[in-house]
Motif scaffolding. Structure first.
Motif, PDB file in Angstrom:
ATOM      1  N   PHE A 125       0.762  -1.222   0.116  1.00 62.47           N
ATOM      2  CA  PHE A 125       0.028   0.006   0.050  1.00 62.47           C
ATOM      3  C   PHE A 125       0.849   1.214   0.203  1.00 62.47           C
ATOM      4  CE2 PHE A 125      -3.668  -2.536   2.416  1.00 62.47           C
ATOM      5  CZ  PHE A 125      -3.896  -3.247   1.242  1.00 62.47           C
ATOM      6  N   ASN A 126       2.422   1.039   0.094  1.00 66.81           N
ATOM      7  CA  ASN A 126       3.061   2.233   0.261  1.00 66.81           C
ATOM      8  C   ASN A 126       4.028   2.470  -0.837  1.00 66.81           C
ATOM      9  OD1 ASN A 126       2.162   3.692   2.934  1.00 66.81           O
ATOM     10  ND2 ASN A 126       2.307   1.404   3.321  1.00 66.81           N
ATOM     11  N   MET A 127       4.413   1.285  -1.495  1.00 65.92           N
ATOM     12  CA  MET A 127       5.349   1.491  -2.597  1.00 65.92           C
ATOM     13  C   MET A 127       5.060   2.284  -3.689  1.00 65.92           C
ATOM     14  SD  MET A 127       7.843  -1.863  -2.297  1.00 65.92           S
ATOM     15  CE  MET A 127       8.967  -0.996  -2.731  1.00 65.92           C
ATOM     16  N   PRO A 128       5.754   3.028  -4.167  1.00 67.48           N
ATOM     17  CA  PRO A 128       5.595   4.036  -5.590  1.00 67.48           C
ATOM     18  C   PRO A 128       5.235   3.289  -6.574  1.00 67.48           C
ATOM     19  CG  PRO A 128       7.637   4.625  -4.443  1.00 67.48           C
ATOM     20  CD  PRO A 128       7.323   3.479  -3.911  1.00 67.48           C
ATOM     21  N   LEU A 129       5.678   1.994  -6.864  1.00 69.16           N
ATOM     22  CA  LEU A 129       5.423   1.103  -8.161  1.00 69.16           C
ATOM     23  C   LEU A 129       3.814   0.848  -8.203  1.00 69.16           C
ATOM     24  CD1 LEU A 129       6.162  -0.686 -10.671  1.00 69.16           C
ATOM     25  CD2 LEU A 129       5.980  -2.521  -8.987  1.00 69.16           C
ATOM     26  N   TYR A 130       3.216   0.789  -6.841  1.00 72.05           N
ATOM     27  CA  TYR A 130       1.779   0.490  -6.900  1.00 72.05           C
ATOM     28  C   TYR A 130       0.807   1.593  -7.070  1.00 72.05           C
ATOM     29  CZ  TYR A 130       2.751  -4.349  -5.397  1.00 72.05           C
ATOM     30  OH  TYR A 130       3.310  -5.639  -5.793  1.00 72.05           O
ATOM     31  N   GLN A 131       1.346   2.650  -6.495  1.00 75.98           N
ATOM     32  CA  GLN A 131       0.598   4.106  -6.887  1.00 75.98           C
ATOM     33  C   GLN A 131       0.685   4.299  -8.358  1.00 75.98           C
ATOM     34  OE1 GLN A 131      -0.661   5.805  -4.474  1.00 75.98           O
ATOM     35  NE2 GLN A 131       0.232   4.847  -2.654  1.00 75.98           N
ATOM     36  N   GLU A 132       1.868   4.241  -9.052  1.00 75.76           N
ATOM     37  CA  GLU A 132       2.076   4.363 -10.299  1.00 75.76           C
ATOM     38  C   GLU A 132       1.078   3.395 -11.501  1.00 75.76           C
ATOM     39  OE1 GLU A 132       3.673   6.669 -12.078  1.00 75.76           O
ATOM     40  OE2 GLU A 132       3.103   5.680 -14.243  1.00 75.76           O
ATOM     41  N   ILE A 248       4.123  -8.874 -11.733  1.00 75.45           N
ATOM     42  CA  ILE A 248       5.101  -8.224 -10.765  1.00 75.45           C
ATOM     43  C   ILE A 248       5.679  -9.303 -10.012  1.00 75.45           C
ATOM     44  CG2 ILE A 248       5.188  -6.748  -8.804  1.00 75.45           C
ATOM     45  CD1 ILE A 248       2.288  -5.669  -9.702  1.00 75.45           C
ATOM     46  N   ASN A 249       7.134  -9.454 -10.222  1.00 74.00           N
ATOM     47  CA  ASN A 249       7.695 -10.491  -9.484  1.00 74.00           C
ATOM     48  C   ASN A 249       8.176  -9.932  -8.170  1.00 74.00           C
ATOM     49  OD1 ASN A 249       8.054 -12.762 -11.434  1.00 74.00           O
ATOM     50  ND2 ASN A 249       9.457 -11.360 -12.766  1.00 74.00           N
ATOM     51  N   GLU A 250       8.140 -10.751  -7.101  1.00 73.76           N
ATOM     52  CA  GLU A 250       8.450 -10.605  -5.789  1.00 73.76           C
ATOM     53  C   GLU A 250       7.779  -9.438  -5.251  1.00 73.76           C
ATOM     54  OE1 GLU A 250      10.619 -12.293  -3.843  1.00 73.76           O
ATOM     55  OE2 GLU A 250      11.180 -13.585  -5.647  1.00 73.76           O
ATOM     56  N   TYR A 251       6.340  -9.329  -5.415  1.00 80.34           N
ATOM     57  CA  TYR A 251       5.386  -8.316  -5.514  1.00 80.34           C
ATOM     58  C   TYR A 251       5.494  -7.735  -3.850  1.00 80.34           C
ATOM     59  CZ  TYR A 251       1.996 -11.666  -3.624  1.00 80.34           C
ATOM     60  OH  TYR A 251       1.300 -12.609  -2.793  1.00 80.34           O
ATOM     61  N   PRO A 252       5.716  -8.407  -3.011  1.00 80.52           N
ATOM     62  CA  PRO A 252       5.560  -7.744  -1.661  1.00 80.52           C
ATOM     63  C   PRO A 252       6.610  -6.428  -1.550  1.00 80.52           C
ATOM     64  CG  PRO A 252       5.525 -10.144  -1.280  1.00 80.52           C
ATOM     65  CD  PRO A 252       6.073  -9.683  -2.912  1.00 80.52           C
ATOM     66  N   ARG A 253       7.586  -6.505  -2.232  1.00 80.85           N
ATOM     67  CA  ARG A 253       8.424  -5.367  -2.248  1.00 80.85           C
ATOM     68  C   ARG A 253       9.086  -5.207  -3.592  1.00 80.85           C
ATOM     69  NH1 ARG A 253      12.323  -5.096   3.129  1.00 80.85           N
ATOM     70  NH2 ARG A 253      10.354  -5.783   4.676  1.00 80.85           N
ATOM     71  N   ALA A 254       8.512  -4.462  -4.460  1.00 81.37           N
ATOM     72  CA  ALA A 254       8.612  -4.514  -5.866  1.00 81.37           C
ATOM     73  C   ALA A 254       9.003  -3.182  -6.446  1.00 81.37           C
ATOM     74  CB  ALA A 254       7.501  -5.159  -6.697  1.00 81.37           C
TER      75      ALA A 254
END
Lengths: 317, 317
Positions: A125-132, A248-254
């Protein structure tokens, strides 16, 4: 902008990662607390933190502390969230934020009453990739969402006494790795799904060793979530739309997603830095306190905990 | 070894691929049949096949033909399987072999009565890679099977009149691409799973546009199967065991699998040649007729059709 003093409650592995990730201009980690004072002192010394407390209550009584990061075992989260909020502190709590939806509702109600920010330290919920990705999806680049795959498998030695399998320590795959998989799915669903079906295989101790779940919402978006503590599986999330699918590989920290368009075009989106995963949680916490961003993530967290509840209810029916 | 004369019924795209793949020393394609004689003649001329018939019945009446390959639309399979078996021919039928389990039981009973081989042209049951993996799994290299992921998504233009969405032509994702996904899962399960839950989203014509399914057997092996005709998804099968997981890209026609062991070792297994997928079906058909290999694949086919039946029943409940 105010300067924020953070306190940490619970000094295990994740607290160490959190502290090592902490890079903020307008705040610092001011105090840490453990039930064992010597442990708190050792942690504070190692990380150059000014204050160390031998009880969680002592840290909460420290008027200088603005934000508390809770990193104690899952089962103790709710107790410390409520105490921290009652003491007037904002709270960032490790996942799974609570054991169930009723606990989270209680915490959310108190946070609202007190006018404090409560958030879960959920990387997704916090990583820039998911916001993008969210922003590109909202611009309708990929068409309608159809199907999500969220697998997470992690092999744990089948030892009934370790926390992964110990019911007294809230063991089981769902609350440990399932939070990631369900949060991943929830991030992409355009509305809250419900659990259509969930099947669980118990470990000898009774906790969930593995499970498979189907989610669907009212606009017919679907997801499969498969979890295992007895088999490693690639943490590869797939989000399939009418016109393209995202991997998205290794999706918890991607920080990277590959988009495969139906016309054969492949595009790579890079955003953020996965090694900064925990620092994004800290940055967003401060932004929420400052009113710069809404606390949307808490409502997603609530949806996820509701889904975890439904899954567990499915297993006992 | 006897020399076998093959006849083909139904001259669409897959019959062309089949003919182009045909490379056998002890057999040949002797005749083709279509409801339209000119089409049969054109096909025979193009592929250098001696005889062309303007009706399926005429081909079945040809005493020279030993084996019939049926490539007509799914809904017509059972009629021609029964006629071909009645005429004393061995039958290799395209997937999905029948529309339901009752039809397949009828066909299997007749094949047994007549002492003839009946088989489905399912790539997965015939490719050397799968035989090789089966043999390594049986030697317990990877520990116990825990979880399978079998996704298959294929975007089809949402045109109600084309065969993919037309209920009169047995449209829907399940019978078209679902047979692959379920056959993939069934190949690895150590015993027949049952459908624990299946959820389906209908297209405007009523056929299944997409679905998600959980399978589990009596030794707690699980699988998720996700299918879509409205979103492309990677055809990446994952088979997760206690000690390693196997990833097979483009699993319906694969000659390579990657094994990821828990200790970090990665191994690539290459077996067969995916461009020869249909020719392996032909080779195995002859081996079964010659008694060199058992007809195990038909029993897997039966299990798969039973599962497809259960999925459809789940949707209407």
């Amino acid at each position: 902008m105010k300067y924020y003093n953070w306190g940490i409650i619970g000094l295990g592995e994740i607290a160490t990662s959190f502290t090592n990730s902490f890079q903020q201009e307008n705040s610092q980690i001011t105090a840490v607390a453990s039930r064992t004072l010597s442990k708190a002192v050792a942690f504070a010394n190692e990380h150059d933190i000014p204050k160390a407390y031998g009880s969680f209550e002592a840290l909460l009584a420290d008027q200088a502390i603005d934000i508390v990061y809770i990193a104690v075992p899952n089962r103790q989260h709710i107790e410390h969230i409520l105490k921290a909020l009652a003491a007037g502190k904002h709270v960032l709590c490790e996942k799974a934020i609570t054991m169930n939806s009723a606990e989270l509702t209680q915490a959310m109600t108190l946070a609202e009453e007190k006018g404090l920010i409560l958030a879960e330290a959920m990387t997704i919920f916090n990583m820039p990739l998911y916001q993008e990705l969210r922003s590109q999806i909202d611009s309708n680049r990929f068409g309608k969402l159809k199907m999500i795959q969220a697998p997470f498998g992690s092999y744990k030695e089948p030892d009934p006494s370790n926390r992964f399998f110990n019911p007294d320590l809230a063991g089981g795959a769902l609350l440990d790795i399932g939070t990631y998989a369900v949060s991943f799915a929830r991030w992409f669903f355009t509305s809250q799904p419900k659990v259509i079906a969930s099947v669980m295989q118990p470990f000898s101790t009774g906790v969930d060793e593995q499970s498979a779940t189907i989610l669907q919402n009212d606009v017919q978006e679907m997801a499969t979530v498969s979890l295992s503590f007895q088999a490693k599986m690639p943490k590869q999330g797939v989000v399939a739309f009418e016109d393209a699918y995202i991997v998205i590989n290794e999706y918890p920290r991607a920080d990277e997603a590959k988009i495969f368009f139906n016309d054969g075009t492949v595009e790579t989106i890079v955003s953020g830095d996965s090694t900064q995963a925990l620092n994004y949680e800290i940055t967003n916490m401060i932004k929420m306190i400052e009113g710069e961003t809404s606390n949307r993530s808490l409502f997603l967290t609530k949806d996820v905990i509701d889904l975890l509840d439904q899954m567990q209810q499915n297993w006992t029916n």
